[in-house]
Motif scaffolding. Structure first.
Motif, PDB file in Angstrom:
ATOM      1  N   LEU A  63      72.679  35.249  14.654  1.00 18.30           N
ATOM      2  CA  LEU A  63      73.765  36.227  14.913  1.00 18.30           C
ATOM      3  C   LEU A  63      74.919  35.199  15.289  1.00 18.30           C
ATOM      4  O   LEU A  63      74.759  33.936  15.809  1.00 18.30           O
ATOM      5  N   ARG A  64      76.509  35.253  15.128  1.00 19.69           N
ATOM      6  CA  ARG A  64      77.308  34.270  15.555  1.00 19.69           C
ATOM      7  C   ARG A  64      78.243  35.233  16.148  1.00 19.69           C
ATOM      8  O   ARG A  64      78.977  36.176  15.782  1.00 19.69           O
ATOM      9  N   LEU A  65      78.429  34.711  17.661  1.00 20.53           N
ATOM     10  CA  LEU A  65      79.611  35.351  18.367  1.00 20.53           C
ATOM     11  C   LEU A  65      80.967  34.602  18.257  1.00 20.53           C
ATOM     12  O   LEU A  65      81.004  33.222  18.120  1.00 20.53           O
ATOM     13  N   SER A  66      81.907  35.272  18.383  1.00 17.43           N
ATOM     14  CA  SER A  66      83.252  34.771  18.469  1.00 17.43           C
ATOM     15  C   SER A  66      83.947  35.050  19.850  1.00 17.43           C
ATOM     16  O   SER A  66      83.612  36.204  20.392  1.00 17.43           O
ATOM     17  N   CYS A  67      84.713  34.314  20.164  1.00 14.53           N
ATOM     18  CA  CYS A  67      85.587  34.548  21.465  1.00 14.53           C
ATOM     19  C   CYS A  67      87.022  34.283  21.029  1.00 14.53           C
ATOM     20  O   CYS A  67      87.305  32.932  20.894  1.00 14.53           O
ATOM     21  N   THR A  68      88.147  35.269  21.247  1.00 17.57           N
ATOM     22  CA  THR A  68      89.368  34.846  20.720  1.00 17.57           C
ATOM     23  C   THR A  68      90.371  34.733  21.922  1.00 17.57           C
ATOM     24  O   THR A  68      90.217  35.669  22.656  1.00 17.57           O
ATOM     25  N   ALA A  69      90.838  33.453  22.394  1.00 20.52           N
ATOM     26  CA  ALA A  69      91.851  33.621  23.421  1.00 20.52           C
ATOM     27  C   ALA A  69      93.154  33.671  23.229  1.00 20.52           C
ATOM     28  O   ALA A  69      93.579  33.300  22.216  1.00 20.52           O
ATOM     29  N   SER A  70      93.765  34.230  24.208  1.00 22.03           N
ATOM     30  CA  SER A  70      95.348  34.297  24.270  1.00 22.03           C
ATOM     31  C   SER A  70      95.959  34.205  25.656  1.00 22.03           C
ATOM     32  O   SER A  70      95.034  34.344  26.602  1.00 22.03           O
ATOM     33  N   GLY A  71      97.316  33.995  25.777  1.00 22.25           N
ATOM     34  CA  GLY A  71      97.888  33.884  27.137  1.00 22.25           C
ATOM     35  C   GLY A  71      97.647  32.470  27.942  1.00 22.25           C
ATOM     36  O   GLY A  71      97.919  32.650  29.043  1.00 22.25           O
ATOM     37  N   PHE A  72      97.216  31.449  27.375  1.00 21.77           N
ATOM     38  CA  PHE A  72      96.839  30.277  27.950  1.00 21.77           C
ATOM     39  C   PHE A  72      96.667  29.245  27.287  1.00 21.77           C
ATOM     40  O   PHE A  72      96.411  29.513  25.677  1.00 21.77           O
ATOM     41  N   ASN A  73      96.816  28.014  27.509  1.00 20.58           N
ATOM     42  CA  ASN A  73      96.584  26.945  26.481  1.00 20.58           C
ATOM     43  C   ASN A  73      95.198  26.659  26.115  1.00 20.58           C
ATOM     44  O   ASN A  73      94.775  25.801  26.748  1.00 20.58           O
ATOM     45  N   PHE A  74      94.629  27.243  25.427  1.00 13.62           N
ATOM     46  CA  PHE A  74      93.197  27.167  25.037  1.00 13.62           C
ATOM     47  C   PHE A  74      92.820  25.739  24.956  1.00 13.62           C
ATOM     48  O   PHE A  74      91.660  25.402  25.310  1.00 13.62           O
ATOM     49  N   SER A  75      93.380  24.940  24.159  1.00 12.39           N
ATOM     50  CA  SER A  75      92.898  23.616  23.747  1.00 12.39           C
ATOM     51  C   SER A  75      92.624  22.884  25.112  1.00 12.39           C
ATOM     52  O   SER A  75      92.227  21.665  24.791  1.00 12.39           O
ATOM     53  N   ASN A  76      93.408  22.946  25.960  1.00  7.79           N
ATOM     54  CA  ASN A  76      93.263  22.312  27.420  1.00  7.79           C
ATOM     55  C   ASN A  76      92.135  22.719  28.391  1.00  7.79           C
ATOM     56  O   ASN A  76      91.964  22.178  29.321  1.00  7.79           O
ATOM     57  N   TYR A  77      91.441  23.675  27.769  1.00  7.34           N
ATOM     58  CA  TYR A  77      90.456  24.190  28.832  1.00  7.34           C
ATOM     59  C   TYR A  77      88.859  23.904  28.057  1.00  7.34           C
ATOM     60  O   TYR A  77      88.501  24.154  26.700  1.00  7.34           O
ATOM     61  N   GLU A  78      87.809  23.372  28.732  1.00  6.14           N
ATOM     62  CA  GLU A  78      86.608  23.460  28.521  1.00  6.14           C
ATOM     63  C   GLU A  78      86.051  25.142  28.257  1.00  6.14           C
ATOM     64  O   GLU A  78      86.868  25.830  29.126  1.00  6.14           O
ATOM     65  N   MET A  79      85.215  25.376  27.529  1.00  5.08           N
ATOM     66  CA  MET A  79      85.025  26.589  27.437  1.00  5.08           C
ATOM     67  C   MET A  79      83.281  26.892  27.521  1.00  5.08           C
ATOM     68  O   MET A  79      82.647  25.996  27.376  1.00  5.08           O
ATOM     69  N   ASN A  80      83.126  27.908  27.983  1.00  8.59           N
ATOM     70  CA  ASN A  80      81.516  28.298  28.177  1.00  8.59           C
ATOM     71  C   ASN A  80      81.107  29.826  27.716  1.00  8.59           C
ATOM     72  O   ASN A  80      81.876  30.332  27.464  1.00  8.59           O
ATOM     73  N   TRP A  81      79.749  29.734  27.356  1.00  4.21           N
ATOM     74  CA  TRP A  81      79.328  31.136  27.065  1.00  4.21           C
ATOM     75  C   TRP A  81      78.207  31.274  28.493  1.00  4.21           C
ATOM     76  O   TRP A  81      77.481  30.251  28.688  1.00  4.21           O
ATOM     77  N   VAL A  82      78.296  32.645  28.888  1.00  2.00           N
ATOM     78  CA  VAL A  82      77.236  32.783  30.144  1.00  2.00           C
ATOM     79  C   VAL A  82      76.807  34.161  29.757  1.00  2.00           C
ATOM     80  O   VAL A  82      77.591  35.070  29.149  1.00  2.00           O
ATOM     81  N   ARG A  83      75.326  34.293  29.884  1.00  2.00           N
ATOM     82  CA  ARG A  83      74.960  35.776  29.685  1.00  2.00           C
ATOM     83  C   ARG A  83      74.461  36.421  30.684  1.00  2.00           C
ATOM     84  O   ARG A  83      73.966  35.853  31.544  1.00  2.00           O
ATOM     85  N   GLN A  84      74.181  37.816  30.570  1.00  2.00           N
ATOM     86  CA  GLN A  84      73.609  38.606  31.699  1.00  2.00           C
ATOM     87  C   GLN A  84      72.806  39.391  30.946  1.00  2.00           C
ATOM     88  O   GLN A  84      73.063  40.481  30.092  1.00  2.00           O
ATOM     89  N   THR A  85      71.479  39.377  31.330  1.00  2.00           N
ATOM     90  CA  THR A  85      70.305  40.312  30.845  1.00  2.00           C
ATOM     91  C   THR A  85      70.591  41.690  31.624  1.00  2.00           C
ATOM     92  O   THR A  85      71.032  41.673  32.637  1.00  2.00           O
ATOM     93  N   PRO A  86      70.002  42.757  30.721  1.00  2.00           N
ATOM     94  CA  PRO A  86      70.337  43.869  31.405  1.00  2.00           C
ATOM     95  C   PRO A  86      69.555  44.154  32.774  1.00  2.00           C
ATOM     96  O   PRO A  86      68.371  43.944  33.106  1.00  2.00           O
ATOM     97  N   GLY A  87      70.529  44.652  33.728  1.00  2.00           N
ATOM     98  CA  GLY A  87      70.047  44.786  35.117  1.00  2.00           C
ATOM     99  C   GLY A  87      69.657  43.474  35.851  1.00  2.00           C
ATOM    100  O   GLY A  87      69.303  43.639  36.835  1.00  2.00           O
ATOM    101  N   GLN A  88      69.850  42.591  35.246  1.00  2.00           N
ATOM    102  CA  GLN A  88      69.426  41.091  35.766  1.00  2.00           C
ATOM    103  C   GLN A  88      70.790  40.463  36.138  1.00  2.00           C
ATOM    104  O   GLN A  88      71.919  40.763  35.928  1.00  2.00           O
ATOM    105  N   GLY A  89      70.584  39.136  36.477  1.00  2.00           N
ATOM    106  CA  GLY A  89      71.578  38.457  36.962  1.00  2.00           C
ATOM    107  C   GLY A  89      72.263  37.558  35.684  1.00  2.00           C
ATOM    108  O   GLY A  89      72.169  37.879  34.643  1.00  2.00           O
ATOM    109  N   LEU A  90      73.126  36.504  36.443  1.00  2.00           N
ATOM    110  CA  LEU A  90      73.859  35.613  35.314  1.00  2.00           C
ATOM    111  C   LEU A  90      73.252  34.365  34.934  1.00  2.00           C
ATOM    112  O   LEU A  90      72.411  34.099  35.974  1.00  2.00           O
TER     113      LEU A  90
END
Lengths: 126, 107
Positions: free
Chosen positions: A18-45
């Motif tokens: 699968l390929r996930l995408s995330c589109t950003a707006s409202g801030f200077n995206f190119s100046n920020y490091e970015m992350n993916w964080v996941r949360q399993t059902p009923g579990q933590g982060l």
């Protein structure tokens, strides 16, 4: 208004991709490091991956190393997560989240996750 | 990896109560610790960063304290809107890790 909008979550079979995408707006995206964080059902982060502002440096959790690839397109203010060889335990809601602010080659210390998307659900099942 | 352990796992308190959640790290995180609030079906929202700095827009009844391996999130006067799960997270070293969460319920 700051917005992060994820897409691409779906039902996939074990071993699939699968390929996930995330589109950003409202801030200077190119100046920020970015992350993916996941949360399993009923579990933590769980932090999954981080990418530098240029995209040249990426870090991964051991649980996804060698299977997932993070990338970004600053011109399109978009973040991506290519997920290969999916496992049942990858089933989770995946969030994109902002990281450190960087300018002129210097990043601040605020590596916490300040901005979050609404998440996209990935289900891995046969 | 730095293991983050929160206590209690669940907390039930009345409106107006002062409540505290503890987060312990398996090794020092210096002050690189954040607290998040998450409501059902929503993304986490940062409340506190650098252990004690209140994020812009967060009500002043939330406060953070501690250093190195022991940290506390305190809600000075619990409100109905504070019913949620709270997570701590260290960002001192990769992989960044979260606590398992503390669910706060209103009596």
């Amino acid at each position: 208004e700051v917005q992060l909008v994820e897409s691409g979550g779906a039902l996939a079979q074990p071993g699939g991709s699968l390929r996930l995408s995330c589109t950003a707006s409202g801030f200077n995206f190119s100046n920020y490091e970015m992350n993916w964080v996941r949360q399993t059902p009923g579990q933590g982060l769980e932090w999954v991956s981080n990418i530098s502002t240029s995209g040249r440096r990426a870090l991964y959790a051991d649980s996804v190393k060698g299977r997932f690839t993070i990338s970004r397109d600053n011109a399109k203010t978009s973040l991506f997560l290519q997920m290969n060889n999916l496992r049942v335990e990858d089933t989770a809601v995946y969030y994109c989240a902002s990281g450190r602010f960087c300018a002129d080659g210097v990043c601040n210390t605020a590596a916490y996750f300040q901005k979050w998307g609404q998440g996209t659900l990935v289900i891995v099942s046969s | 990896d730095i293991q983050m352990t929160q206590s209690p796992s669940t907390l039930s308190a009345s409106v107006g109560d002062r409540v505290s959640i503890t987060c312990r790290a398996s090794q020092t995180t210096r002050n690189w610790l954040a607290w998040y609030q998450q409501k059902p079906g929503k993304a986490p929202k940062v409340l506190i960063y650098e252990a004690s700095t209140l994020e812009t827009g967060v009500p002043s009844r939330f406060s953070g304290s501690g250093s190195a391996t022991e940290f506390t999130l305190t809600i000075s006067s619990l409100q109905p809107d504070d019913a949620a799960t709270y997570y701590c997270q260290q960002y001192n070293e990769y992989p960044w890790t979260f606590g398992q969460g503390t669910k706060v319920e209103i009596k």
